[in-house]
Design a protein around this motif. Structure first.
Motif, PDB file in Angstrom:
ATOM      1  N   VAL A  99       0.854  -1.206   0.000  1.00  0.00           N
ATOM      2  CA  VAL A  99       0.000   0.000   0.000  1.00  0.00           C
ATOM      3  C   VAL A  99       0.883   1.247   0.000  1.00  0.00           C
ATOM      4  O   VAL A  99       0.957   1.987   0.982  1.00  0.00           O
ATOM      5  N   PRO A 100       1.569   1.526  -1.126  1.00  0.00           N
ATOM      6  CA  PRO A 100       2.552   2.610  -1.158  1.00  0.00           C
ATOM      7  C   PRO A 100       1.967   4.019  -1.210  1.00  0.00           C
ATOM      8  O   PRO A 100       2.673   4.987  -0.954  1.00  0.00           O
ATOM      9  N   ASN A 101       0.680   4.128  -1.535  1.00  0.00           N
ATOM     10  CA  ASN A 101       0.079   5.453  -1.692  1.00  0.00           C
ATOM     11  C   ASN A 101      -1.007   5.694  -0.661  1.00  0.00           C
ATOM     12  O   ASN A 101      -1.659   4.761  -0.190  1.00  0.00           O
ATOM     13  N   ALA A 102      -1.204   6.960  -0.314  1.00  0.00           N
ATOM     14  CA  ALA A 102      -2.224   7.321   0.660  1.00  0.00           C
ATOM     15  C   ALA A 102      -3.586   6.788   0.236  1.00  0.00           C
ATOM     16  O   ALA A 102      -3.981   6.905  -0.934  1.00  0.00           O
ATOM     17  N   LEU A 103      -4.287   6.168   1.177  1.00  0.00           N
ATOM     18  CA  LEU A 103      -5.620   5.606   1.032  1.00  0.00           C
ATOM     19  C   LEU A 103      -5.643   4.290   0.258  1.00  0.00           C
ATOM     20  O   LEU A 103      -6.719   3.742   0.001  1.00  0.00           O
ATOM     21  N   ASP A 104      -4.455   3.756  -0.104  1.00  0.00           N
ATOM     22  CA  ASP A 104      -4.394   2.409  -0.666  1.00  0.00           C
ATOM     23  C   ASP A 104      -4.790   1.397   0.410  1.00  0.00           C
ATOM     24  O   ASP A 104      -4.518   1.594   1.603  1.00  0.00           O
ATOM     25  N   LEU A 105      -5.414   0.301  -0.005  1.00  0.00           N
ATOM     26  CA  LEU A 105      -5.684  -0.800   0.921  1.00  0.00           C
ATOM     27  C   LEU A 105      -5.676  -2.105   0.152  1.00  0.00           C
ATOM     28  O   LEU A 105      -5.923  -2.146  -1.047  1.00  0.00           O
ATOM     29  N   THR A 106      -5.358  -3.190   0.863  1.00  0.00           N
ATOM     30  CA  THR A 106      -5.323  -4.501   0.241  1.00  0.00           C
ATOM     31  C   THR A 106      -5.582  -5.576   1.276  1.00  0.00           C
ATOM     32  O   THR A 106      -5.271  -5.381   2.467  1.00  0.00           O
ATOM     33  N   ASN A 107      -6.175  -6.675   0.840  1.00  0.00           N
ATOM     34  CA  ASN A 107      -6.361  -7.799   1.742  1.00  0.00           C
ATOM     35  C   ASN A 107      -5.006  -8.458   1.965  1.00  0.00           C
ATOM     36  O   ASN A 107      -4.270  -8.728   1.017  1.00  0.00           O
ATOM     37  N   ALA A 108      -4.699  -8.733   3.205  1.00  0.00           N
ATOM     38  CA  ALA A 108      -3.384  -9.277   3.563  1.00  0.00           C
ATOM     39  C   ALA A 108      -3.465 -10.713   4.045  1.00  0.00           C
ATOM     40  O   ALA A 108      -2.485 -11.246   4.572  1.00  0.00           O
ATOM     41  N   GLY A 109      -4.624 -11.348   3.894  1.00  0.00           N
ATOM     42  CA  GLY A 109      -4.763 -12.708   4.382  1.00  0.00           C
ATOM     43  C   GLY A 109      -4.854 -12.736   5.899  1.00  0.00           C
ATOM     44  O   GLY A 109      -5.227 -11.750   6.534  1.00  0.00           O
ATOM     45  N   GLU A 110      -4.491 -13.855   6.481  1.00  0.00           N
ATOM     46  CA  GLU A 110      -4.577 -13.993   7.934  1.00  0.00           C
ATOM     47  C   GLU A 110      -3.348 -13.412   8.620  1.00  0.00           C
ATOM     48  O   GLU A 110      -2.214 -13.676   8.223  1.00  0.00           O
ATOM     49  N   ILE A 111      -3.597 -12.595   9.634  1.00  0.00           N
ATOM     50  CA  ILE A 111      -2.543 -12.044  10.484  1.00  0.00           C
ATOM     51  C   ILE A 111      -2.919 -12.342  11.927  1.00  0.00           C
ATOM     52  O   ILE A 111      -4.069 -12.122  12.329  1.00  0.00           O
ATOM     53  N   ASN A 112      -1.974 -12.834  12.673  1.00  0.00           N
ATOM     54  CA  ASN A 112      -2.239 -13.215  14.064  1.00  0.00           C
ATOM     55  C   ASN A 112      -1.733 -12.140  15.023  1.00  0.00           C
ATOM     56  O   ASN A 112      -0.521 -11.994  15.206  1.00  0.00           O
ATOM     57  N   PRO A 113      -2.634 -11.362  15.650  1.00  0.00           N
ATOM     58  CA  PRO A 113      -2.184 -10.335  16.598  1.00  0.00           C
ATOM     59  C   PRO A 113      -1.536 -10.935  17.845  1.00  0.00           C
ATOM     60  O   PRO A 113      -0.858 -10.235  18.591  1.00  0.00           O
ATOM     61  N   GLY A 114      -1.757 -12.246  18.057  1.00  0.00           N
ATOM     62  CA  GLY A 114      -1.124 -12.898  19.197  1.00  0.00           C
ATOM     63  C   GLY A 114       0.382 -12.932  19.097  1.00  0.00           C
ATOM     64  O   GLY A 114       1.076 -13.182  20.091  1.00  0.00           O
ATOM     65  N   GLU A 115       0.914 -12.672  17.891  1.00  0.00           N
ATOM     66  CA  GLU A 115       2.367 -12.634  17.717  1.00  0.00           C
ATOM     67  C   GLU A 115       2.975 -11.334  18.229  1.00  0.00           C
ATOM     68  O   GLU A 115       4.194 -11.202  18.297  1.00  0.00           O
ATOM     69  N   ILE A 116       2.124 -10.379  18.573  1.00  0.00           N
ATOM     70  CA  ILE A 116       2.609  -9.149  19.205  1.00  0.00           C
ATOM     71  C   ILE A 116       2.810  -9.461  20.686  1.00  0.00           C
ATOM     72  O   ILE A 116       1.854  -9.728  21.400  1.00  0.00           O
ATOM     73  N   LYS A 117       4.036  -9.451  21.136  1.00  0.00           N
ATOM     74  CA  LYS A 117       4.338  -9.889  22.495  1.00  0.00           C
ATOM     75  C   LYS A 117       4.101  -8.771  23.497  1.00  0.00           C
ATOM     76  O   LYS A 117       4.762  -7.741  23.473  1.00  0.00           O
ATOM     77  N   LEU A 118       3.115  -8.971  24.359  1.00  0.00           N
ATOM     78  CA  LEU A 118       2.794  -8.031  25.435  1.00  0.00           C
ATOM     79  C   LEU A 118       3.017  -8.776  26.742  1.00  0.00           C
ATOM     80  O   LEU A 118       2.094  -9.314  27.327  1.00  0.00           O
ATOM     81  N   ARG A 119       4.251  -8.815  27.191  1.00  0.00           N
ATOM     82  CA  ARG A 119       4.579  -9.672  28.315  1.00  0.00           C
ATOM     83  C   ARG A 119       5.080  -8.909  29.536  1.00  0.00           C
ATOM     84  O   ARG A 119       5.669  -9.486  30.432  1.00  0.00           O
ATOM     85  N   GLY A 120       4.906  -7.597  29.544  1.00  0.00           N
ATOM     86  CA  GLY A 120       5.365  -6.832  30.691  1.00  0.00           C
ATOM     87  C   GLY A 120       4.624  -7.208  31.964  1.00  0.00           C
ATOM     88  O   GLY A 120       3.450  -7.548  31.935  1.00  0.00           O
ATOM     89  N   ARG A 121       5.312  -7.160  33.092  1.00  0.00           N
ATOM     90  CA  ARG A 121       4.670  -7.504  34.363  1.00  0.00           C
ATOM     91  C   ARG A 121       4.075  -6.278  35.049  1.00  0.00           C
ATOM     92  O   ARG A 121       3.500  -6.388  36.115  1.00  0.00           O
ATOM     93  N   LYS A 122       4.252  -5.132  34.427  1.00  0.00           N
ATOM     94  CA  LYS A 122       3.661  -3.903  34.942  1.00  0.00           C
ATOM     95  C   LYS A 122       3.106  -3.111  33.773  1.00  0.00           C
ATOM     96  O   LYS A 122       3.601  -3.212  32.648  1.00  0.00           O
ATOM     97  N   TYR A 123       2.070  -2.322  34.041  1.00  0.00           N
ATOM     98  CA  TYR A 123       1.559  -1.471  32.983  1.00  0.00           C
ATOM     99  C   TYR A 123       0.931  -0.217  33.571  1.00  0.00           C
ATOM    100  O   TYR A 123       0.499  -0.182  34.716  1.00  0.00           O
ATOM    101  N   TYR A 124       0.932   0.845  32.747  1.00  0.00           N
ATOM    102  CA  TYR A 124       0.312   2.111  33.117  1.00  0.00           C
ATOM    103  C   TYR A 124      -1.149   2.091  32.677  1.00  0.00           C
ATOM    104  O   TYR A 124      -1.496   1.491  31.668  1.00  0.00           O
ATOM    105  N   ARG A 125      -1.988   2.797  33.428  1.00  0.00           N
ATOM    106  CA  ARG A 125      -3.409   2.869  33.087  1.00  0.00           C
ATOM    107  C   ARG A 125      -3.904   4.289  33.354  1.00  0.00           C
ATOM    108  O   ARG A 125      -3.663   4.868  34.413  1.00  0.00           O
ATOM    109  N   TYR A 126      -4.590   4.869  32.383  1.00  0.00           N
ATOM    110  CA  TYR A 126      -5.197   6.189  32.590  1.00  0.00           C
ATOM    111  C   TYR A 126      -6.298   6.391  31.562  1.00  0.00           C
ATOM    112  O   TYR A 126      -6.413   5.654  30.588  1.00  0.00           O
ATOM    113  N   MET A 127      -7.128   7.411  31.768  1.00  0.00           N
ATOM    114  CA  MET A 127      -8.193   7.762  30.833  1.00  0.00           C
ATOM    115  C   MET A 127      -7.718   8.920  29.963  1.00  0.00           C
ATOM    116  O   MET A 127      -7.219   9.930  30.459  1.00  0.00           O
ATOM    117  N   GLY A 128      -7.868   8.736  28.653  1.00  0.00           N
ATOM    118  CA  GLY A 128      -7.402   9.773  27.738  1.00  0.00           C
ATOM    119  C   GLY A 128      -8.259   9.846  26.494  1.00  0.00           C
ATOM    120  O   GLY A 128      -9.483   9.755  26.551  1.00  0.00           O
TER     121      GLY A 128
END
Length: 279
Positions: free
Chosen positions: A182-211
């Protein structure tokens, strides 16, 4: 007694007001970012977002805006965590060039999180470079936002992950070829299956606030959770993320916003239970 025509008019007005209210509370980030930019002093820059369109006025008038500086002397340490449970699985996704960033948008509702018993469905993720949130005034190389909504679309929860320069990020490594589709603004394409579980969120602490959302319409009432553990990303990956957008900008990070008396919690975690991913 009111005439039928008057009753119908009153009912129409009531429905219209209700729809406007719903729209104002469920507004997502815009898919077309070409109307604004990130240049300080620009007529379309962050200081002017609230003037570009009437529905973006919250960018100017809102008191609980994001991002913020997570200054440790203002953070309240909370030893018992508000529980977050993550249920992510592979799903069909679309890659979209919004003009200043690349967004991955999941089509189904299979991936979700639970925060304090409330379910939020994963809608999309995108990156900013450098990071938008800072810690004690320090800005990082990049920041990932995972944007979730409740099934009724009335509430938004964003999980943020900060990156420092170091080893290449594995999730981004697998995505680079798809981002180049998607090299140009507003381009889009189907990318097949992507697994968000591969994004590693393993911190033992986290910040929390309303924004708020950090791009127009800057909707407030967003529940923010930022992983305290800093991930790594290579210098080449940061450069590539900016290059594939082709907006000729070196950054797409909104400046930090005033805290205005908000409370920021630093939570510790609850231990894992079964196969569910708690963090």
């Amino acid at each position: 007694m009111k005439k039928p025509s008057m009753l119908m008019s009153s009912l129409f007005i009531s429905i219209l007001l209700l729809l406007l209210f719903i729209e104002s509370t469920t507004a997502q980030e815009v898919d077309d970012e070409t109307e604004f930019d990130y240049l300080r002093g620009s007529e379309r820059g962050p200081d002017r977002w609230g003037h570009i369109r009437e529905e973006w006025a919250t960018c100017r008038t809102g008191r609980y805006q994001s991002p913020i500086d997570l200054l440790h002397r203002r953070v309240q340490v909370i030893p018992k965590s508000a529980e977050i449970v993550k249920f992510y699985k592979a799903g069909n996704a679309t890659v979209r060039n919004r003009g200043h960033d690349i967004m991955i948008e999941w089509e189904g509702e299979d991936s979700k999180i639970q925060i304090n018993g409330t379910t939020y469905i994963l809608r999309q993720c995108h990156w900013h470079s450098p990071s938008e949130h800072t810690i004690n005034g320090s800005r990082f190389a990049a920041e990932l936002h995972l944007v979730h909504q409740t099934p009724d679309n009335n509430s938004i929860a964003v999980i943020g992950l900060l990156y420092k320069l170091g080893k290449p990020n594995r999730f981004l490594t697998t995505l680079m070829e798809k981002l180049e589709l998607v090299p140009n603004a507003l381009d889009l394409t189907n990318a097949g299956e992507i697994n968000p579980g591969e994004i590693k969120l393993r911190g033992r602490k986290y910040y929390r606030y309303m924004g708020s959302l950090t791009t127009p319409p800057c909707t407030e009432g967003v529940l923010w959770t930022l992983d305290r553990r800093i991930a790594t990303i290579s210098e080449g990956q940061v450069a590539k993320m900016r290059e594939v957008v082709h907006d000729d900008a070196e950054r797409n990070a909104r400046p930090v916003q005033p805290l205005n008396g908000r409370k920021v919690g630093l939570y510790t975690t609850i231990k894992n239970h079964g196969k569910e991913n708690h963090y």
